[in-house]
Design a protein around this motif. Structure first.
Motif, PDB file in Angstrom:
ATOM      1  N   ARG A   2      11.206  10.249   5.356  1.00 40.56           N
ATOM      2  CA  ARG A   2      10.946   9.686   4.020  1.00 40.56           C
ATOM      3  C   ARG A   2       9.534   9.388   3.851  1.00 40.56           C
ATOM      4  NH1 ARG A   2      10.596   5.045   1.812  1.00 40.56           N
ATOM      5  NH2 ARG A   2      10.468   3.946   3.932  1.00 40.56           N
ATOM      6  N   LEU A   3       8.716   8.720   4.550  1.00 39.43           N
ATOM      7  CA  LEU A   3       7.474   8.240   4.335  1.00 39.43           C
ATOM      8  C   LEU A   3       6.453   9.662   4.459  1.00 39.43           C
ATOM      9  CD1 LEU A   3       6.051   5.444   6.493  1.00 39.43           C
ATOM     10  CD2 LEU A   3       6.297   5.577   4.303  1.00 39.43           C
ATOM     11  N   ARG A   4       6.947  10.708   5.242  1.00 41.46           N
ATOM     12  CA  ARG A   4       6.129  11.903   5.394  1.00 41.46           C
ATOM     13  C   ARG A   4       6.382  12.537   4.055  1.00 41.46           C
ATOM     14  NH1 ARG A   4       5.796  15.435  10.341  1.00 41.46           N
ATOM     15  NH2 ARG A   4       4.952  17.337   9.538  1.00 41.46           N
ATOM     16  N   GLU A   5       7.566  12.745   3.370  1.00 38.75           N
ATOM     17  CA  GLU A   5       7.786  13.207   2.241  1.00 38.75           C
ATOM     18  C   GLU A   5       7.088  12.551   1.000  1.00 38.75           C
ATOM     19  OE1 GLU A   5      12.101  14.009  -0.039  1.00 38.75           O
ATOM     20  OE2 GLU A   5      12.112  14.144   2.078  1.00 38.75           O
ATOM     21  N   SER A   6       6.852  11.193   1.200  1.00 35.10           N
ATOM     22  CA  SER A   6       6.258  10.420   0.128  1.00 35.10           C
ATOM     23  C   SER A   6       4.600  10.670   0.204  1.00 35.10           C
ATOM     24  CB  SER A   6       6.611   8.946   0.461  1.00 35.10           C
ATOM     25  OG  SER A   6       5.240   8.067   0.385  1.00 35.10           O
ATOM     26  N   VAL A   7       4.227  10.902   1.460  1.00 37.22           N
ATOM     27  CA  VAL A   7       2.777  11.285   1.491  1.00 37.22           C
ATOM     28  C   VAL A   7       2.438  12.715   0.862  1.00 37.22           C
ATOM     29  CG1 VAL A   7       1.080  11.913   3.308  1.00 37.22           C
ATOM     30  CG2 VAL A   7       2.418  10.015   3.767  1.00 37.22           C
ATOM     31  N   GLY A  13       0.588  15.226  -5.484  1.00 33.28           N
ATOM     32  CA  GLY A  13       0.545  15.058  -7.233  1.00 33.28           C
ATOM     33  C   GLY A  13      -0.633  14.208  -7.688  1.00 33.28           C
ATOM     34  N   ASN A  14      -1.847  14.074  -6.807  1.00 33.26           N
ATOM     35  CA  ASN A  14      -2.971  13.478  -7.068  1.00 33.26           C
ATOM     36  C   ASN A  14      -4.244  14.272  -6.567  1.00 33.26           C
ATOM     37  OD1 ASN A  14      -2.270  10.740  -8.449  1.00 33.26           O
ATOM     38  ND2 ASN A  14      -0.754  11.125  -6.587  1.00 33.26           N
ATOM     39  N   PRO A  15      -5.157  14.567  -7.565  1.00 33.67           N
ATOM     40  CA  PRO A  15      -6.371  15.226  -7.350  1.00 33.67           C
ATOM     41  C   PRO A  15      -6.829  14.828  -5.890  1.00 33.67           C
ATOM     42  CG  PRO A  15      -6.510  14.559  -9.328  1.00 33.67           C
ATOM     43  CD  PRO A  15      -5.371  14.182  -8.970  1.00 33.67           C
ATOM     44  N   VAL A  16      -7.366  13.495  -5.991  1.00 31.75           N
ATOM     45  CA  VAL A  16      -8.062  12.810  -4.652  1.00 31.75           C
ATOM     46  C   VAL A  16      -7.272  11.720  -4.473  1.00 31.75           C
ATOM     47  CG1 VAL A  16     -10.142  11.966  -4.021  1.00 31.75           C
ATOM     48  CG2 VAL A  16     -10.202  13.769  -5.734  1.00 31.75           C
ATOM     49  N   VAL A  17      -6.892  11.635  -3.023  1.00 33.22           N
ATOM     50  CA  VAL A  17      -6.279  10.638  -2.289  1.00 33.22           C
ATOM     51  C   VAL A  17      -6.984  10.156  -1.029  1.00 33.22           C
ATOM     52  CG1 VAL A  17      -4.043   9.842  -1.381  1.00 33.22           C
ATOM     53  CG2 VAL A  17      -3.836  11.380  -3.124  1.00 33.22           C
ATOM     54  N   VAL A  18      -7.390   8.719  -0.942  1.00 31.32           N
ATOM     55  CA  VAL A  18      -7.715   8.231   0.063  1.00 31.32           C
ATOM     56  C   VAL A  18      -6.963   7.196   0.820  1.00 31.32           C
ATOM     57  CG1 VAL A  18      -9.660   6.856   0.804  1.00 31.32           C
ATOM     58  CG2 VAL A  18     -10.236   8.448  -0.822  1.00 31.32           C
ATOM     59  N   TYR A  19      -6.685   7.213   1.888  1.00 30.50           N
ATOM     60  CA  TYR A  19      -5.887   6.444   2.732  1.00 30.50           C
ATOM     61  C   TYR A  19      -7.096   5.353   3.194  1.00 30.50           C
ATOM     62  CZ  TYR A  19      -1.595   8.567   1.769  1.00 30.50           C
ATOM     63  OH  TYR A  19      -0.330   9.336   1.164  1.00 30.50           O
ATOM     64  N   SER A  20      -6.806   4.039   3.044  1.00 29.71           N
ATOM     65  CA  SER A  20      -8.195   3.304   3.321  1.00 29.71           C
ATOM     66  C   SER A  20      -7.750   1.885   3.849  1.00 29.71           C
ATOM     67  CB  SER A  20      -8.657   3.068   1.674  1.00 29.71           C
ATOM     68  OG  SER A  20      -9.648   1.913   2.091  1.00 29.71           O
ATOM     69  N   PRO A  54       0.957   0.458   9.052  1.00 32.13           N
ATOM     70  CA  PRO A  54       1.062   1.183  10.614  1.00 32.13           C
ATOM     71  C   PRO A  54       1.969   2.242  10.405  1.00 32.13           C
ATOM     72  CG  PRO A  54       1.108  -1.208  10.722  1.00 32.13           C
ATOM     73  CD  PRO A  54       1.426  -1.117   9.284  1.00 32.13           C
ATOM     74  N   GLN A  55       3.291   2.143   9.684  1.00 28.15           N
ATOM     75  CA  GLN A  55       4.116   3.422   9.888  1.00 28.15           C
ATOM     76  C   GLN A  55       3.380   4.467   9.020  1.00 28.15           C
ATOM     77  OE1 GLN A  55       7.627   1.845   7.727  1.00 28.15           O
ATOM     78  NE2 GLN A  55       8.120   0.508   9.620  1.00 28.15           N
ATOM     79  N   LEU A  56       2.753   4.163   7.824  1.00 30.42           N
ATOM     80  CA  LEU A  56       2.316   4.996   6.995  1.00 30.42           C
ATOM     81  C   LEU A  56       1.126   5.871   7.690  1.00 30.42           C
ATOM     82  CD1 LEU A  56       2.389   6.494   4.534  1.00 30.42           C
ATOM     83  CD2 LEU A  56       1.435   4.466   3.216  1.00 30.42           C
ATOM     84  N   THR A  59       2.605   8.145  10.051  1.00 35.52           N
ATOM     85  CA  THR A  59       3.021   9.418   9.415  1.00 35.52           C
ATOM     86  C   THR A  59       1.878  10.316   9.171  1.00 35.52           C
ATOM     87  OG1 THR A  59       4.879   8.152   8.411  1.00 35.52           O
ATOM     88  CG2 THR A  59       4.160  10.248   7.389  1.00 35.52           C
ATOM     89  N   LEU A  60       0.848   9.742   8.958  1.00 37.09           N
ATOM     90  CA  LEU A  60      -0.643  10.399   8.465  1.00 37.09           C
ATOM     91  C   LEU A  60      -1.178  11.114   9.674  1.00 37.09           C
ATOM     92  CD1 LEU A  60      -2.297   8.053   6.080  1.00 37.09           C
ATOM     93  CD2 LEU A  60      -1.681  10.243   5.533  1.00 37.09           C
ATOM     94  N   LYS A  61      -1.000  10.562  10.748  1.00 35.03           N
ATOM     95  CA  LYS A  61      -1.253  11.187  12.199  1.00 35.03           C
ATOM     96  C   LYS A  61      -0.529  12.217  12.579  1.00 35.03           C
ATOM     97  CE  LYS A  61      -2.211  10.965  16.693  1.00 35.03           C
ATOM     98  NZ  LYS A  61      -3.394  12.038  17.270  1.00 35.03           N
ATOM     99  N   ARG A  62       0.804  12.120  12.212  1.00 42.79           N
ATOM    100  CA  ARG A  62       1.576  13.248  12.526  1.00 42.79           C
ATOM    101  C   ARG A  62       1.309  14.307  11.768  1.00 42.79           C
ATOM    102  NH1 ARG A  62       6.475  10.605  11.680  1.00 42.79           N
ATOM    103  NH2 ARG A  62       5.978   8.448  12.686  1.00 42.79           N
ATOM    104  N   LEU A  63       1.051  13.995  10.413  1.00 42.96           N
ATOM    105  CA  LEU A  63       0.893  14.956   9.464  1.00 42.96           C
ATOM    106  C   LEU A  63      -0.402  15.799   9.579  1.00 42.96           C
ATOM    107  CD1 LEU A  63       3.294  14.747   7.101  1.00 42.96           C
ATOM    108  CD2 LEU A  63       1.308  14.952   5.584  1.00 42.96           C
TER     109      LEU A  63
END
Ligand SMILES: N[C@@H](CCC(=O)N[C@@H](CS)C(=O)NCC(=O)O)C(=O)O
Ligand SMILES: N[C@@H](CCC(=O)N[C@@H](CS)C(=O)NCC(=O)O)C(=O)O
Ligand code: FES
Lengths: 104, 104
Positions: A2-7, A13-20, A54-56, A59-63
């Motif tokens: 679910r988190l993976r899909e959300s990422v 859906g957004n031109p620039v995304v920063v996980y910060s 931390p979950q996100l 997920t980002l690590k896996r992706l």
């Protein structure tokens, strides 16, 4: 899943995304770089999401293979961290990516 | 008062002291700068001290006015953070301070 899909929806859906993280100077650097380039990134502050942070991050690590912040996407494409983004900009390759992403 | 005294003893008794966090790129930058300059700083990783970490960070704030990491001292003198240290080095003023601190 679910988190993976959300990422994937977020970066698709957004031109620039920063996980910060709000306290992180490298995250700040990359956010202000985009600001200087006249682009407003969608910023997701991982330290403000409680347990989801931390979950996100996992997920980002896996992706993307990247477990650090900042984690930067332009036009749905994984750019990397702060250093990668700055390097891309120095090579003159960031702004073309941004124009394209913003146009779509 | 006990922690404050401990900080003063630490920075007074060591030529270069860096209060740091293991995950922080700015802290890493400043540590590797000193390494390049041939100086081994005493590094205190605030995220590895359990409850004492935040307490120490607050003590440093009261002592130096700075609540962020990295927090850098050379020859017992408060230098500042990563940006301050790098600026000082670019002005050519860091190495003289280091030589003096190491000599004493
Ligand atoms: N070279 C990478 C460094 C990334 C990095 O080490 N980020 C740190 C914060 S500055 C991190 O994510 N540490 C682990 C964490 O905060 O969970 C970049 O330029 O982005
Ligand atoms: N300009 C300062 C920035 C210092 C800073 O913002 N540090 C961040 C980490 S990169 C911090 O301490 N945030 C609060 C915390 O981690 O407690 C420097 O160059 O050192
Ligand atoms: S936490 Fe210090 S630079 Fe990221």
């Amino acid at each position: 899943a679910r988190l993976r899909e959300s990422v994937m929806n977020t970066v698709g859906g957004n031109p620039v995304v920063v996980y910060s993280k709000t306290w992180c100077s490298y995250s700040l650097l990359v956010k202000s770089l985009f600001e200087r380039l006249g682009v407003e990134p969608l910023v997701i502050e991982l330290d403000q999401l409680g347990a989801q942070g931390p979950q996100l991050q996992r997920t980002l690590k896996r992706l993307t293979g990247q477990h650090t912040v900042p984690n930067v996407f332009v036009g749905g494409k994984h750019i990397g961290g702060c250093t990668d983004t700055v390097k891309l900009h120095r090579k003159g390759e960031l702004e073309p990516l941004l124009s394209e992403a913003v146009a779509n």
